[in-house]
Motif scaffolding. Structure first.
Motif, PDB file in Angstrom:
ATOM      1  N   CYS A  21       0.809  -1.228   0.000  1.00 36.02           N
ATOM      2  CA  CYS A  21       0.000   0.000   0.000  1.00 36.02           C
ATOM      3  C   CYS A  21       0.839   1.273   0.000  1.00 36.02           C
ATOM      4  N   GLY A  22       2.184   1.142   0.189  1.00 32.94           N
ATOM      5  CA  GLY A  22       3.044   2.311   0.097  1.00 32.94           C
ATOM      6  C   GLY A  22       3.671   2.772   1.396  1.00 32.94           C
ATOM      7  N   LYS A  23       3.589   1.968   2.455  1.00 35.99           N
ATOM      8  CA  LYS A  23       4.188   2.359   3.738  1.00 35.99           C
ATOM      9  C   LYS A  23       5.690   2.579   3.604  1.00 35.99           C
ATOM     10  N   SER A  24       6.393   1.624   3.025  1.00 36.46           N
ATOM     11  CA  SER A  24       7.847   1.740   2.883  1.00 36.46           C
ATOM     12  C   SER A  24       8.226   2.847   1.915  1.00 36.46           C
ATOM     13  N   THR A  25       7.489   2.982   0.843  1.00 32.95           N
ATOM     14  CA  THR A  25       7.757   4.039  -0.130  1.00 32.95           C
ATOM     15  C   THR A  25       7.576   5.407   0.515  1.00 32.95           C
ATOM     16  N   PHE A  26       6.528   5.555   1.330  1.00 36.98           N
ATOM     17  CA  PHE A  26       6.310   6.805   2.041  1.00 36.98           C
ATOM     18  C   PHE A  26       7.481   7.114   2.966  1.00 36.98           C
ATOM     19  N   CYS A  27       7.934   6.113   3.717  1.00 30.94           N
ATOM     20  CA  CYS A  27       9.039   6.309   4.656  1.00 30.94           C
ATOM     21  C   CYS A  27      10.317   6.697   3.923  1.00 30.94           C
ATOM     22  N   GLU A  28      10.584   6.041   2.819  1.00 29.35           N
ATOM     23  CA  GLU A  28      11.779   6.350   2.032  1.00 29.35           C
ATOM     24  C   GLU A  28      11.721   7.783   1.511  1.00 29.35           C
ATOM     25  N   ALA A  29      10.578   8.193   0.987  1.00 29.11           N
ATOM     26  CA  ALA A  29      10.429   9.549   0.461  1.00 29.11           C
ATOM     27  C   ALA A  29      10.516  10.586   1.587  1.00 29.11           C
ATOM     28  N   PHE A  30       9.903  10.280   2.711  1.00 31.31           N
ATOM     29  CA  PHE A  30       9.946  11.212   3.846  1.00 31.31           C
ATOM     30  C   PHE A  30      11.368  11.377   4.348  1.00 31.31           C
ATOM     31  N   ALA A  31      12.094  10.262   4.501  1.00 34.18           N
ATOM     32  CA  ALA A  31      13.486  10.338   4.959  1.00 34.18           C
ATOM     33  C   ALA A  31      14.325  11.172   3.991  1.00 34.18           C
ATOM     34  N   ALA A  32      14.150  10.949   2.706  1.00 33.41           N
ATOM     35  CA  ALA A  32      14.901  11.709   1.705  1.00 33.41           C
ATOM     36  C   ALA A  32      14.574  13.199   1.783  1.00 33.41           C
ATOM     37  N   SER A  33      13.301  13.522   2.003  1.00 32.11           N
ATOM     38  CA  SER A  33      12.908  14.937   2.062  1.00 32.11           C
ATOM     39  C   SER A  33      13.473  15.635   3.298  1.00 32.11           C
ATOM     40  N   GLU A  34      13.777  14.854   4.333  1.00 34.90           N
ATOM     41  CA  GLU A  34      14.332  15.406   5.572  1.00 34.90           C
ATOM     42  C   GLU A  34      15.853  15.246   5.652  1.00 34.90           C
ATOM     43  N   GLY A  35      16.459  14.680   4.592  1.00 36.46           N
ATOM     44  CA  GLY A  35      17.904  14.474   4.573  1.00 36.46           C
ATOM     45  C   GLY A  35      18.356  13.376   5.520  1.00 36.46           C
ATOM     46  N   THR A  37      18.855   9.138   6.567  1.00 36.38           N
ATOM     47  CA  THR A  37      19.126   7.827   5.992  1.00 36.38           C
ATOM     48  C   THR A  37      17.928   6.921   6.257  1.00 36.38           C
ATOM     49  N   HIS A  38      17.571   6.135   5.278  1.00 38.77           N
ATOM     50  CA  HIS A  38      16.411   5.255   5.372  1.00 38.77           C
ATOM     51  C   HIS A  38      16.871   3.810   5.499  1.00 38.77           C
ATOM     52  N   TYR A  39      16.402   3.115   6.519  1.00 39.34           N
ATOM     53  CA  TYR A  39      16.722   1.707   6.719  1.00 39.34           C
ATOM     54  C   TYR A  39      15.448   0.884   6.637  1.00 39.34           C
ATOM     55  N   VAL A  40      15.540  -0.302   6.074  1.00 36.69           N
ATOM     56  CA  VAL A  40      14.405  -1.216   6.013  1.00 36.69           C
ATOM     57  C   VAL A  40      14.726  -2.439   6.854  1.00 36.69           C
ATOM     58  N   VAL A  41      13.833  -2.749   7.787  1.00 32.70           N
ATOM     59  CA  VAL A  41      13.976  -3.941   8.617  1.00 32.70           C
ATOM     60  C   VAL A  41      12.665  -4.711   8.507  1.00 32.70           C
ATOM     61  N   ASP A  42      12.682  -5.753   7.709  1.00 36.49           N
ATOM     62  CA  ASP A  42      11.492  -6.584   7.555  1.00 36.49           C
ATOM     63  C   ASP A  42      11.384  -7.539   8.730  1.00 36.49           C
ATOM     64  N   CYS A  43      10.190  -7.689   9.246  1.00 33.46           N
ATOM     65  CA  CYS A  43       9.994  -8.653  10.329  1.00 33.46           C
ATOM     66  C   CYS A  43       8.550  -9.141  10.322  1.00 33.46           C
ATOM     67  N   SER A  44       8.348 -10.236  10.998  1.00 30.10           N
ATOM     68  CA  SER A  44       7.023 -10.833  11.126  1.00 30.10           C
ATOM     69  C   SER A  44       6.914 -11.431  12.520  1.00 30.10           C
ATOM     70  N   ALA A  45       5.814 -12.080  12.798  1.00 31.88           N
ATOM     71  CA  ALA A  45       5.614 -12.706  14.108  1.00 31.88           C
ATOM     72  C   ALA A  45       6.656 -13.789  14.370  1.00 31.88           C
ATOM     73  N   GLU A  46       7.254 -14.343  13.318  1.00 34.26           N
ATOM     74  CA  GLU A  46       8.240 -15.411  13.475  1.00 34.26           C
ATOM     75  C   GLU A  46       9.680 -14.884  13.594  1.00 34.26           C
ATOM     76  N   THR A  47       9.886 -13.585  13.439  1.00 35.13           N
ATOM     77  CA  THR A  47      11.234 -13.021  13.489  1.00 35.13           C
ATOM     78  C   THR A  47      11.790 -13.126  14.899  1.00 35.13           C
ATOM     79  N   GLN A  48      12.994 -13.654  15.019  1.00 37.20           N
ATOM     80  CA  GLN A  48      13.627 -13.796  16.323  1.00 37.20           C
ATOM     81  C   GLN A  48      14.246 -12.473  16.751  1.00 37.20           C
ATOM     82  N   ALA A  49      14.136 -12.160  18.042  1.00 38.95           N
ATOM     83  CA  ALA A  49      14.651 -10.905  18.586  1.00 38.95           C
ATOM     84  C   ALA A  49      16.142 -10.744  18.301  1.00 38.95           C
ATOM     85  N   ALA A  50      16.899 -11.820  18.371  1.00 40.81           N
ATOM     86  CA  ALA A  50      18.341 -11.745  18.141  1.00 40.81           C
ATOM     87  C   ALA A  50      18.654 -11.229  16.734  1.00 40.81           C
TER      88      ALA A  50
END
Length: 76
Positions: A21-35, A37-50
């Motif tokens: 729906c554009g959540k990541s795209t929005f974040c990337e554009a917002f970060a760029a507009s504010e100068g 750095t944009h990081y992506v961390v994909d996770c789900s219910a199965e993602t381990q904390a470590a």
């Protein structure tokens, strides 16, 4: 505009929506507009904390911290 208000108030916005729906795209554009750095961390219910935060271990006889994805983003 609302996201800027939330951040300026010292809070963190939570973006919720279906995949693609554009959540990541929005974040990337917002970060760029504010100068920022944009990081992506994909996770789900199965993602381990470590995987996100990191682990401690031994390397060459020394106690070391191996940062996870979130820790690496925060350290940069």
């Amino acid at each position: 505009d609302r996201v800027v208000e939330i951040i300026e108030d010292g809070d963190q916005p939570l973006l919720v929506g279906p995949s693609g729906c554009g959540k990541s795209t929005f974040c990337e554009a917002f970060a760029a507009s504010e100068g920022l750095t944009h990081y992506v961390v994909d996770c789900s219910a199965e993602t381990q904390a470590a995987l996100l935060f990191g682990t401690r271990g031994v390397q060459d006889g020394a106690d070391v911290f191996r940062p996870g994805k979130i820790a690496r983003a925060l350290l940069n």
